[in-house]
Scaffold this motif. Structure first.
Motif, PDB file in Angstrom:
ATOM      1  N   ASP A   3       0.823  -1.206   0.000  1.00 57.95           N
ATOM      2  CA  ASP A   3       0.000   0.000   0.000  1.00 57.95           C
ATOM      3  C   ASP A   3       0.859   1.259   0.000  1.00 57.95           C
ATOM      4  O   ASP A   3       0.346   2.364   0.127  1.00 57.95           O
ATOM      5  CB  ASP A   3      -0.907   0.018   1.232  1.00 57.95           C
ATOM      6  N   THR A   4       2.163   1.095  -0.119  1.00 57.73           N
ATOM      7  CA  THR A   4       3.070   2.239  -0.090  1.00 57.73           C
ATOM      8  C   THR A   4       2.815   3.154  -1.285  1.00 57.73           C
ATOM      9  O   THR A   4       2.730   2.701  -2.425  1.00 57.73           O
ATOM     10  CB  THR A   4       4.529   1.770  -0.127  1.00 57.73           C
ATOM     11  N   THR A   5       2.675   4.455  -1.007  1.00 58.52           N
ATOM     12  CA  THR A   5       2.514   5.425  -2.091  1.00 58.52           C
ATOM     13  C   THR A   5       3.814   6.196  -2.284  1.00 58.52           C
ATOM     14  O   THR A   5       4.619   6.336  -1.358  1.00 58.52           O
ATOM     15  CB  THR A   5       1.380   6.424  -1.790  1.00 58.52           C
ATOM     16  N   ARG A   6       4.000   6.668  -3.490  1.00 65.65           N
ATOM     17  CA  ARG A   6       5.166   7.487  -3.816  1.00 65.65           C
ATOM     18  C   ARG A   6       4.694   8.823  -4.373  1.00 65.65           C
ATOM     19  O   ARG A   6       3.616   8.921  -4.971  1.00 65.65           O
ATOM     20  CB  ARG A   6       6.047   6.792  -4.865  1.00 65.65           C
ATOM     21  N   CYS A   7       5.521   9.832  -4.178  1.00 67.79           N
ATOM     22  CA  CYS A   7       5.189  11.153  -4.713  1.00 67.79           C
ATOM     23  C   CYS A   7       6.469  11.970  -4.812  1.00 67.79           C
ATOM     24  O   CYS A   7       7.326  11.908  -3.934  1.00 67.79           O
ATOM     25  CB  CYS A   7       4.192  11.863  -3.798  1.00 67.79           C
ATOM     26  N   GLY A   8       6.607  12.714  -5.905  1.00 70.74           N
ATOM     27  CA  GLY A   8       7.793  13.560  -6.038  1.00 70.74           C
ATOM     28  C   GLY A   8       7.714  14.449  -7.263  1.00 70.74           C
ATOM     29  O   GLY A   8       6.818  14.306  -8.102  1.00 70.74           O
ATOM     30  N   PHE A   9       8.659  15.372  -7.325  1.00 70.26           N
ATOM     31  CA  PHE A   9       8.687  16.364  -8.407  1.00 70.26           C
ATOM     32  C   PHE A   9       9.742  15.997  -9.451  1.00 70.26           C
ATOM     33  O   PHE A   9      10.869  15.618  -9.104  1.00 70.26           O
ATOM     34  CB  PHE A   9       9.030  17.745  -7.843  1.00 70.26           C
ATOM     35  N   ALA A  10       9.357  16.121 -10.719  1.00 72.74           N
ATOM     36  CA  ALA A  10      10.304  15.974 -11.825  1.00 72.74           C
ATOM     37  C   ALA A  10      10.257  17.264 -12.636  1.00 72.74           C
ATOM     38  O   ALA A  10       9.208  17.631 -13.171  1.00 72.74           O
ATOM     39  CB  ALA A  10       9.935  14.786 -12.701  1.00 72.74           C
ATOM     40  N   ALA A  11      11.373  17.991 -12.676  1.00 76.50           N
ATOM     41  CA  ALA A  11      11.420  19.274 -13.378  1.00 76.50           C
ATOM     42  C   ALA A  11      11.925  19.081 -14.807  1.00 76.50           C
ATOM     43  O   ALA A  11      12.926  18.399 -15.029  1.00 76.50           O
ATOM     44  CB  ALA A  11      12.334  20.244 -12.638  1.00 76.50           C
ATOM     45  N   LEU A  12      11.222  19.682 -15.753  1.00 75.82           N
ATOM     46  CA  LEU A  12      11.643  19.665 -17.154  1.00 75.82           C
ATOM     47  C   LEU A  12      12.447  20.928 -17.422  1.00 75.82           C
ATOM     48  O   LEU A  12      11.911  22.035 -17.356  1.00 75.82           O
ATOM     49  CB  LEU A  12      10.421  19.624 -18.082  1.00 75.82           C
ATOM     50  N   VAL A  13      13.722  20.752 -17.710  1.00 79.81           N
ATOM     51  CA  VAL A  13      14.619  21.890 -17.930  1.00 79.81           C
ATOM     52  C   VAL A  13      15.249  21.759 -19.309  1.00 79.81           C
ATOM     53  O   VAL A  13      15.612  20.660 -19.734  1.00 79.81           O
ATOM     54  CB  VAL A  13      15.726  21.913 -16.842  1.00 79.81           C
ATOM     55  N   GLY A  14      15.385  22.878 -20.003  1.00 82.90           N
ATOM     56  CA  GLY A  14      16.025  22.828 -21.314  1.00 82.90           C
ATOM     57  C   GLY A  14      16.019  24.177 -21.994  1.00 82.90           C
ATOM     58  O   GLY A  14      15.467  25.153 -21.466  1.00 82.90           O
ATOM     59  N   ALA A  15      16.640  24.241 -23.149  1.00 81.26           N
ATOM     60  CA  ALA A  15      16.690  25.483 -23.926  1.00 81.26           C
ATOM     61  C   ALA A  15      15.322  25.732 -24.568  1.00 81.26           C
ATOM     62  O   ALA A  15      14.493  24.823 -24.655  1.00 81.26           O
ATOM     63  CB  ALA A  15      17.779  25.369 -24.997  1.00 81.26           C
ATOM     64  N   PRO A  16      15.057  26.964 -25.011  1.00 84.16           N
ATOM     65  CA  PRO A  16      13.797  27.238 -25.699  1.00 84.16           C
ATOM     66  C   PRO A  16      13.594  26.285 -26.883  1.00 84.16           C
ATOM     67  O   PRO A  16      14.535  25.958 -27.601  1.00 84.16           O
ATOM     68  CB  PRO A  16      13.983  28.682 -26.189  1.00 84.16           C
ATOM     69  N   ASN A  17      12.361  25.848 -27.053  1.00 91.74           N
ATOM     70  CA  ASN A  17      11.969  24.961 -28.155  1.00 91.74           C
ATOM     71  C   ASN A  17      12.552  23.551 -28.065  1.00 91.74           C
ATOM     72  O   ASN A  17      12.597  22.837 -29.063  1.00 91.74           O
ATOM     73  CB  ASN A  17      12.329  25.568 -29.523  1.00 91.74           C
ATOM     74  N   ALA A  18      12.979  23.130 -26.861  1.00 92.33           N
ATOM     75  CA  ALA A  18      13.443  21.746 -26.711  1.00 92.33           C
ATOM     76  C   ALA A  18      12.268  20.775 -26.731  1.00 92.33           C
ATOM     77  O   ALA A  18      12.454  19.573 -26.930  1.00 92.33           O
ATOM     78  CB  ALA A  18      14.233  21.591 -25.410  1.00 92.33           C
ATOM     79  N   GLY A  19      11.049  21.306 -26.492  1.00 92.25           N
ATOM     80  CA  GLY A  19       9.858  20.457 -26.510  1.00 92.25           C
ATOM     81  C   GLY A  19       9.337  20.121 -25.127  1.00 92.25           C
ATOM     82  O   GLY A  19       8.622  19.142 -24.948  1.00 92.25           O
ATOM     83  N   LYS A  20       9.651  20.967 -24.131  1.00 93.68           N
ATOM     84  CA  LYS A  20       9.246  20.670 -22.758  1.00 93.68           C
ATOM     85  C   LYS A  20       7.724  20.654 -22.601  1.00 93.68           C
ATOM     86  O   LYS A  20       7.175  19.745 -21.978  1.00 93.68           O
ATOM     87  CB  LYS A  20       9.868  21.702 -21.806  1.00 93.68           C
ATOM     88  N   SER A  21       7.055  21.656 -23.140  1.00 92.37           N
ATOM     89  CA  SER A  21       5.600  21.721 -22.989  1.00 92.37           C
ATOM     90  C   SER A  21       4.923  20.567 -23.725  1.00 92.37           C
ATOM     91  O   SER A  21       3.941  19.997 -23.232  1.00 92.37           O
ATOM     92  CB  SER A  21       5.073  23.064 -23.513  1.00 92.37           C
ATOM     93  N   THR A  22       5.436  20.221 -24.901  1.00 94.19           N
ATOM     94  CA  THR A  22       4.875  19.097 -25.655  1.00 94.19           C
ATOM     95  C   THR A  22       5.031  17.804 -24.858  1.00 94.19           C
ATOM     96  O   THR A  22       4.122  16.973 -24.797  1.00 94.19           O
ATOM     97  CB  THR A  22       5.571  18.957 -27.023  1.00 94.19           C
ATOM     98  N   LEU A  23       6.188  17.621 -24.219  1.00 91.95           N
ATOM     99  CA  LEU A  23       6.422  16.423 -23.421  1.00 91.95           C
ATOM    100  C   LEU A  23       5.504  16.399 -22.197  1.00 91.95           C
ATOM    101  O   LEU A  23       4.931  15.352 -21.866  1.00 91.95           O
ATOM    102  CB  LEU A  23       7.892  16.350 -22.981  1.00 91.95           C
ATOM    103  N   LEU A  24       5.344  17.540 -21.524  1.00 98.21           N
ATOM    104  CA  LEU A  24       4.444  17.597 -20.373  1.00 98.21           C
ATOM    105  C   LEU A  24       3.031  17.199 -20.777  1.00 98.21           C
ATOM    106  O   LEU A  24       2.383  16.373 -20.122  1.00 98.21           O
ATOM    107  CB  LEU A  24       4.437  19.010 -19.774  1.00 98.21           C
TER     108      LEU A  24
END
Length: 299
Positions: A3-24
Motif C-alpha cells: 500500500d506504499t505510495t510514492r510522490c515527487g517532483f520531476a522538473a523539465l529543464v532545457g533550452a527554448p523549443n526543446a519540446g518541454k511543454s509538448t512532453l508535459l
C-alpha cells in the motif's frame, strides 16, 4: 501487494523549443502547457499532476532557459531555475536535432554546480538519423554526470512510457500532495489567459512577436454552472493592436472562439469568453504586469 505510495517532483529543464511543454502534455494526456512553434512560449512554471498506479508524479514545466535581456526575460529564467531547484529528479531535455547549442552548454554549466539527480532526455529523436544519437549522448554525458539517458519523441509519444515508468519507480515514498483527480495547480483564470495567448501565437504567426500578454480581469461563476471570463490582451504597439483585432473584429473573434472551446474542454463546463485589446508600451518591464501573468520580479 504493497500500500506504499510514492510522490515527487520531476522538473523539465532545457533550452527554448526543446519540446518541454509538448512532453508535459504528452505525459499528462491533457493540454496543460501551451505549445507553439515560437521559442520561449512558456513564461512561468506549470505543474502537471500525473497518477501512475500508486505514484503521484508532479511534472514541473519551466520556461526555456536563455540569455535574458528584458525584465520579462529575467523573470522567465528565474522561474525556470526555481522550478528545477527543489525537484527530486531533473529531466534535462535536449533537442536531438539542434544538438549541443550555446544555450545547452550554458545550462550544462549551471546544472554541474548543483547536487541534482539529472536524467538526460533526448527529444525529437524521430527527426534524427539513429547513428547521430549515440555521439551526442556521449558528448553530453562527458560534460555532465547523468543517472539515465532516455530517447523520446514527445510529438509522437515514442519512448515516453518507458520514461514515465522509470520516473514512477524512482520517486521517494511519500503521501500524495494533491487529490488524485487534479490535473494541474494552475489557477483557472491563469489557464484562461494562457489559452488565449496560445491562440494569438498560432493565428498571428510572425505578425505579433513576444510583445503580447494576456490578463484575466474577471472570472465569475454563474448560477447555471457556466463561467463568464473577461480578459485583456496587452500589446506594445498600435500596429499590433489592429492586426490582432483584424478586419471588422474577425481575428479577435476567432482567437476567442478557439480559446473558449479549449477552455470548456479543460474545465468541463460552458464558458463565456470576452476579449479586449489594449496598447500598453513597455508592459514587459512593468512589475505589476509580470506578477499578473504569474511571474515574480527578477531584477
Amino acid at each position: 501487494m504493497t500500500d506504499t505510495t510514492r510522490c515527487g517532483f520531476a522538473a523539465l529543464v532545457g533550452a527554448p523549443n526543446a519540446g518541454k511543454s509538448t512532453l508535459l502534455n504528452c505525459m499528462a494526456g491533457a493540454k496543460l502547457s501551451i505549445v507553439s512553434p515560437k521559442a520561449q512560449t512558456t513564461r512561468f512554471r506549470v505543474l502537471g499532476i500525473l497518477m501512475r498506479e500508486k505514484t503521484q508524479i508532479l511534472l514541473v514545466d519551466t520556461p526555456g532557459i536563455f540569455r535574458p535581456k528584458r525584465k520579462l526575460d529575467r523573470a522567465m529564467v528565474a522561474a525556470a531555475w526555481t522550478g528545477a531547484e527543489d525537484a527530486d529528479v531533473t529531466l534535462f531535455l535536449v533537442d536531438a536535432r539542434a544538438g549541443l547549442t550555446d544555450d545547452v552548454r550554458s545550462i550544462v554549466e549551471t546544472l554541474k554546480g548543483g547536487k541534482r539527480r539529472i536524467w538526460l532526455v533526448l527529444n525529437k529523436t524521430d527527426l534524427v538519423e539513429p547513428q547521430k544519437l549515440l555521439p551526442l549522448t556521449a558528448e553530453l554525458s562527458e560534460l555532465l554526470p547523468v543517472e539515465h539517458v532516455y530517447m523520446v519523441s514527445a510529438r509522437k509519444g515514442s519512448g515516453v512510457e518507458d520514461l514515465l515508468t522509470a520516473l514512477a519507480n524512482s520517486l521517494p515514498e511519500s503521501p500524495w500532495l494533491y487529490p488524485e483527480d487534479d490535473l494541474t495547480d494552475l489557477p483557472d483564470r491563469l489557464l484562461a489567459a494562457e489559452l488565449v495567448r496560445e491562440q494569438i501565437f498560432l493565428q498571428t504567426h510572425e505578425e505579433i512577436p513576444y510583445s503580447a500578454t494576456v490578463e484575466t480581469e474577471s472570472f465569475q461563476e454563474r448560477p447555471d454552472g457556466s463561467v463568464r471570463i473577461e480578459a485583456t490582451v496587452y500589446v506594445s504597439r498600435a500596429g499590433h493592436k489592429s492586426i490582432l483585432i483584424g478586419e471588422k473584429g474577425r481575428r479577435i473573434r476567432e482567437i476567442g472562439m478557439k480559446a473558449r472551446k479549449q477552455l470548456e474542454s479543460l474545465l468541463e463546463r460552458p464558458c463565456h469568453l470576452f476579449l479586449n485589446v489594449k496598447e500598453r508600451a513597455g508592459w514587459d518591464e512593468e512589475r505589476a504586469r509580470l506578477r499578473a501573468i504569474g511571474l515574480d520580479d527578477a531584477d
